[in-house]
Scaffold this motif. Structure first.
Motif, PDB file in Angstrom:
ATOM      1  N   ALA A 103     -29.260  51.722 -15.195  1.00  0.00           N
ATOM      2  CA  ALA A 103     -29.685  50.107 -14.412  1.00  0.00           C
ATOM      3  C   ALA A 103     -28.378  49.930 -14.611  1.00  0.00           C
ATOM      4  O   ALA A 103     -27.796  49.721 -15.626  1.00  0.00           O
ATOM      5  CB  ALA A 103     -30.644  49.950 -14.752  1.00  0.00           C
ATOM      6  N   LYS A 104     -28.070  48.328 -13.376  1.00  0.00           N
ATOM      7  CA  LYS A 104     -27.198  47.479 -14.126  1.00  0.00           C
ATOM      8  C   LYS A 104     -26.868  46.101 -13.787  1.00  0.00           C
ATOM      9  O   LYS A 104     -27.731  46.240 -12.745  1.00  0.00           O
ATOM     10  CB  LYS A 104     -25.909  48.204 -12.826  1.00  0.00           C
ATOM     11  N   TRP A 105     -26.600  45.335 -14.274  1.00  0.00           N
ATOM     12  CA  TRP A 105     -26.518  44.248 -13.587  1.00  0.00           C
ATOM     13  C   TRP A 105     -25.392  43.732 -12.684  1.00  0.00           C
ATOM     14  O   TRP A 105     -24.354  44.813 -12.131  1.00  0.00           O
ATOM     15  CB  TRP A 105     -26.223  42.798 -15.294  1.00  0.00           C
ATOM     16  N   SER A 106     -26.052  42.961 -11.936  1.00  0.00           N
ATOM     17  CA  SER A 106     -24.996  42.546 -10.808  1.00  0.00           C
ATOM     18  C   SER A 106     -23.614  42.565 -10.973  1.00  0.00           C
ATOM     19  O   SER A 106     -22.825  42.716  -9.831  1.00  0.00           O
ATOM     20  CB  SER A 106     -25.586  40.991  -9.703  1.00  0.00           C
ATOM     21  N   ASN A 107     -23.344  42.588 -12.111  1.00  0.00           N
ATOM     22  CA  ASN A 107     -21.990  42.305 -12.643  1.00  0.00           C
ATOM     23  C   ASN A 107     -21.009  43.423 -12.994  1.00  0.00           C
ATOM     24  O   ASN A 107     -19.972  44.128 -13.188  1.00  0.00           O
ATOM     25  CB  ASN A 107     -21.002  41.014 -13.633  1.00  0.00           C
ATOM     26  N   GLY A 108     -22.064  45.065 -12.434  1.00  0.00           N
ATOM     27  CA  GLY A 108     -21.492  45.819 -12.872  1.00  0.00           C
ATOM     28  C   GLY A 108     -21.664  46.547 -14.669  1.00  0.00           C
ATOM     29  O   GLY A 108     -21.700  47.253 -14.519  1.00  0.00           O
ATOM     30  N   GLU A 109     -22.104  45.607 -15.312  1.00  0.00           N
ATOM     31  CA  GLU A 109     -22.406  46.024 -16.327  1.00  0.00           C
ATOM     32  C   GLU A 109     -23.123  47.091 -16.994  1.00  0.00           C
ATOM     33  O   GLU A 109     -24.567  47.102 -15.964  1.00  0.00           O
ATOM     34  CB  GLU A 109     -22.795  44.989 -17.267  1.00  0.00           C
ATOM     35  N   PRO A 110     -24.013  47.794 -17.464  1.00  0.00           N
ATOM     36  CA  PRO A 110     -25.033  48.457 -18.111  1.00  0.00           C
ATOM     37  C   PRO A 110     -26.107  48.021 -18.312  1.00  0.00           C
ATOM     38  O   PRO A 110     -25.490  47.042 -19.356  1.00  0.00           O
ATOM     39  CB  PRO A 110     -24.388  49.828 -18.682  1.00  0.00           C
ATOM     40  N   VAL A 111     -27.332  48.046 -18.108  1.00  0.00           N
ATOM     41  CA  VAL A 111     -28.027  47.347 -18.993  1.00  0.00           C
ATOM     42  C   VAL A 111     -28.572  48.349 -19.890  1.00  0.00           C
ATOM     43  O   VAL A 111     -29.200  49.429 -19.665  1.00  0.00           O
ATOM     44  CB  VAL A 111     -29.721  47.299 -17.587  1.00  0.00           C
ATOM     45  N   GLY A 210     -28.209  38.853 -12.572  1.00  0.00           N
ATOM     46  CA  GLY A 210     -29.628  39.190 -13.009  1.00  0.00           C
ATOM     47  C   GLY A 210     -29.462  41.223 -12.932  1.00  0.00           C
ATOM     48  O   GLY A 210     -28.193  42.080 -12.708  1.00  0.00           O
ATOM     49  N   ASN A 211     -30.388  41.912 -12.647  1.00  0.00           N
ATOM     50  CA  ASN A 211     -30.336  43.191 -12.328  1.00  0.00           C
ATOM     51  C   ASN A 211     -31.245  43.292 -11.905  1.00  0.00           C
ATOM     52  O   ASN A 211     -31.737  44.301 -11.359  1.00  0.00           O
ATOM     53  CB  ASN A 211     -30.425  43.888 -13.783  1.00  0.00           C
ATOM     54  N   GLY A 212     -32.339  42.850 -10.444  1.00  0.00           N
ATOM     55  CA  GLY A 212     -32.835  43.314  -9.698  1.00  0.00           C
ATOM     56  C   GLY A 212     -32.081  43.615  -8.219  1.00  0.00           C
ATOM     57  O   GLY A 212     -30.843  44.165  -8.786  1.00  0.00           O
ATOM     58  N   ALA A 213     -32.944  44.039  -7.746  1.00  0.00           N
ATOM     59  CA  ALA A 213     -32.287  44.215  -6.105  1.00  0.00           C
ATOM     60  C   ALA A 213     -31.365  42.948  -5.522  1.00  0.00           C
ATOM     61  O   ALA A 213     -31.007  44.104  -4.526  1.00  0.00           O
ATOM     62  CB  ALA A 213     -33.525  44.880  -5.638  1.00  0.00           C
ATOM     63  N   TYR A 214     -31.740  41.863  -5.569  1.00  0.00           N
ATOM     64  CA  TYR A 214     -30.878  41.344  -5.693  1.00  0.00           C
ATOM     65  C   TYR A 214     -29.972  40.187  -6.022  1.00  0.00           C
ATOM     66  O   TYR A 214     -30.708  40.090  -6.924  1.00  0.00           O
ATOM     67  CB  TYR A 214     -32.175  40.340  -3.930  1.00  0.00           C
ATOM     68  N   THR A 215     -29.343  39.373  -5.463  1.00  0.00           N
ATOM     69  CA  THR A 215     -28.489  38.434  -6.056  1.00  0.00           C
ATOM     70  C   THR A 215     -28.538  37.011  -5.441  1.00  0.00           C
ATOM     71  O   THR A 215     -28.467  36.876  -4.587  1.00  0.00           O
ATOM     72  CB  THR A 215     -26.996  39.220  -6.553  1.00  0.00           C
ATOM     73  N   LEU A 216     -28.723  35.995  -6.651  1.00  0.00           N
ATOM     74  CA  LEU A 216     -28.483  35.000  -6.312  1.00  0.00           C
ATOM     75  C   LEU A 216     -26.971  34.087  -5.622  1.00  0.00           C
ATOM     76  O   LEU A 216     -26.036  34.064  -5.732  1.00  0.00           O
ATOM     77  CB  LEU A 216     -29.130  33.706  -6.847  1.00  0.00           C
ATOM     78  N   THR A 217     -27.557  33.971  -4.222  1.00  0.00           N
ATOM     79  CA  THR A 217     -26.314  33.506  -3.440  1.00  0.00           C
ATOM     80  C   THR A 217     -26.354  31.735  -3.017  1.00  0.00           C
ATOM     81  O   THR A 217     -25.632  31.048  -2.059  1.00  0.00           O
ATOM     82  CB  THR A 217     -25.928  34.469  -1.370  1.00  0.00           C
ATOM     83  N   GLU A 218     -27.542  31.482  -3.337  1.00  0.00           N
ATOM     84  CA  GLU A 218     -27.876  29.675  -2.883  1.00  0.00           C
ATOM     85  C   GLU A 218     -29.423  29.948  -3.080  1.00  0.00           C
ATOM     86  O   GLU A 218     -30.030  29.746  -2.810  1.00  0.00           O
ATOM     87  CB  GLU A 218     -27.999  29.917  -0.628  1.00  0.00           C
TER      88      GLU A 218
END
Length: 538
Positions: A103-111, A210-218
């Motif tokens: 599991a990873k955060w959207s910045n690549g860090e591990p959860v 976040g650590n979900g399947a999507y990231t917030l772009t707008e």
């Protein structure tokens, strides 16, 4: 919701299916080139912060940007999220969750387990001022009540990281449904470094991690939310939908118009239009039970009107509203009349018999309502004058107008007040209302998700109904061998005191694009995830 359990050593081990839980595309299905999903929101999302959000629509968005310990499948059963499985001690008070290492955060860090510890402490911390702080108390997490009251430091909360991939939670009372509570957004992890670096701006598009399947772009407040698939999600290879877009459209009829024009893939069906649409679009119009109850909350606290401090008046108001007319003539979408708080489809729940629901017809209820008002000292020379506020929606307006006309028949004068969602909820939280349209969608599939809300320690008891007997019944339910008996007693107290006026139990009444697959069909919570969805070719 029953989960398979096996006995191993001195602990109870819960095994959950380990297969990928993203989109399951059957063989032979041709996918569309355009893998997008656009859905309708009635109101602007007040917060993108998992520990601060209180709205159902906000939860739908956050469930795609973040992931908790467990998710739900299309039938409402638990499946792995960040947690692969867990063990329960023999006394039922210690849960040990085994977290996945990919599991990873959207910045690549591990959860890590520490991210959950930080989020849960943050939720309970009075400094966060979360309306959902009480959820830690409902979960019976050790020391939560004292921390929420400011009597203990958040570090004393009964949650700790044994190591990066092992989370231990201690609860004060065994709760069979504890795992079910973990799908709620307030329990999702957040990344401490991002919050500390960005403050209140950490939820902005482009900043939120976040650590979900999507990231917030707008995120244009009150207009649109756009989320893009992220390759950092542990199951990204099985996520099909590339872009999720939520459009805020305050006019439900305009929402339907834009759906029919092809701008939306899903929209609520306006009141009264389901029968027609089901005939015209049988492969798109859908109605299924939905774990939400629609009520008018009454302000019975110090700031409330004098008339509502009298239970006889409150009962008269409830008795005078004809739910059959609202459900059968206005809504017409499979909803059911409500004479109690807990939704009829909640697992293992049975409504107790109450006189006004089971022994009176509507004509008798109206006569009884008039008698109660007269006993309370009200009549033509001393009418009850109240305001009824609701948030912007043509459907809420129709119901409010009908209710005001029904109440006029017993001599109650109603002034209707319409506010945008944020103002509506702010006024309720500040007890700046007489009667207010309110709906509660269960956080999990168990009756306590409704009944705990009316306790004095609830973060959502905006009408300030404080009743020691009720509090005790709900406290007793936590240790009862058969909590249903306590739940039924709680419902009887609500029927006698009537701090809320039940109107109807929801159904999910939607138009859904026939090419969209993977949305839940048998989940009373309607918990959906973009990662489970896919679009087929025309």
């Amino acid at each position: 919701m029953k989960l398979r359990t096996t006995l191993a050593t001195s602990a109870l081990v819960l095994g959950l299916a380990l297969q990928a839980q993203a989109a399951d595309v059957p063989e032979g299905v041709t996918l569309a080139d355009d893998q997008t999903y656009t859905f309708w929101l009635l109101d602007a999302i007040k917060s993108m912060d998992p520990q601060l959000n209180t709205d159902v629509e906000g939860s739908d968005v956050l469930r795609n940007l973040f992931e908790g310990l467990y998710n739900e499948d299309g039938n409402g059963e638990l499946v792995p999220g960040v947690a692969l499985d867990h063990e329960v001690s023999e006394d039922g008070k210690t849960y040990t969750f085994n977290l996945r290492d990919d599991a990873k955060w959207s910045n690549g860090e591990p959860v890590t387990a520490g991210d959950f510890v930080y989020a849960w402490r943050r939720l309970a911390d009075p400094a966060t001022a979360s309306e959902y702080a009480w959820y830690m108390e409902l979960m019976q997490v050790e020391n939560a009540p004292e921390i929420i009251a400011g009597e203990m430091d958040p570090e004393e909360l009964g949650v700790r990281a044994v190591d990066d991939h092992t989370l231990e939670v201690k609860i004060s009372t065994p709760l069979p449904y504890f795992p079910q509570m973990l799908v709620h957004g307030s329990t999702f992890p957040v990344l401490q470094s991002v919050i500390e670096e960005n403050g209140d701006d950490w939820t902005d598009a482009g900043t939120l991690v976040g650590n979900g399947a999507y990231t917030l772009t707008e995120h244009q407040l009150g207009e649109r939310v756009v989320m893009e698939k992220t390759d950092t999600y542990w199951d990204a290879d099985n996520v099909v939908i590339e872009t999720l877009t939520a459009l805020t459209i305050n006019d439900i009829n305009q929402g339907l118009t834009r759906y029919l024009a092809g701008e939306l893939d899903r929209v609520d069906i306006p009141a009264g239009q389901y029968p027609r649409l089901a005939e015209e679009y049988p492969d798109q119009a859908v109605s299924t039970p939905y774990n939400c109850s629609y009520i008018y909350m009454l302000n019975v606290g110090e700031k409330g009107p004098e008339a509502l401090k009298d239970a006889r008046v409150r009962k008269a108001l409830a008795y005078a509203i004809d739910r059959d007319i609202i459900v059968e003539r206005i809504l017409q979408g499979g909803q059911k009349p409500a004479y109690n708080w807990t939704h009829w489809a909640i697992a293992d729940f049975e409504r107790p018999e109450v006189e006004w629901a089971d022994e009176m017809d509507q004509a008798q209820r109206i006569e009884k309502a008039k008698e109660l008002l007269e006993e309370a000292g009200y009549g033509p020379d001393n009418p009850v004058n109240l305001s009824l506020q609701y948030n912007t929606s043509e459907d809420h307006k129709k119901i409010a107008i009908a209710a005001s006309q029904m109440l006029k028949q017993i001599g109650v004068n109603i002034t209707l007040d319409n506010y945008e969602w944020k103002i509506h909820t702010d006024r309720m939280q500040n007890q700046d209302f007489d009667m207010a349209r309110y709906a509660w969608c269960g956080d999990y599939n168990e009756a306590s998700t409704y009944l705990d809300l009316m306790t004095s320690y609830s973060g959502h008891n905006n009408g300030e109904f404080f009743n020691d007997e009720y509090d005790q019944v709900m406290a007793d339910s936590k240790t009862a061998e058969n909590p249903l008996e306590m739940y039924q007693e709680a419902e009887r107290i609500l029927a006698e005191e009537m701090p809320i006026i039940p109107i109807y139990h929801y159904a999910n009444v939607d138009m859904i694009n026939a090419n969209i697959e993977g949305l839940p069909e048998n989940n009373v919570n309607n918990t959906w995830y973009g990662k489970d969805i896919y679009r087929t070719a025309e």
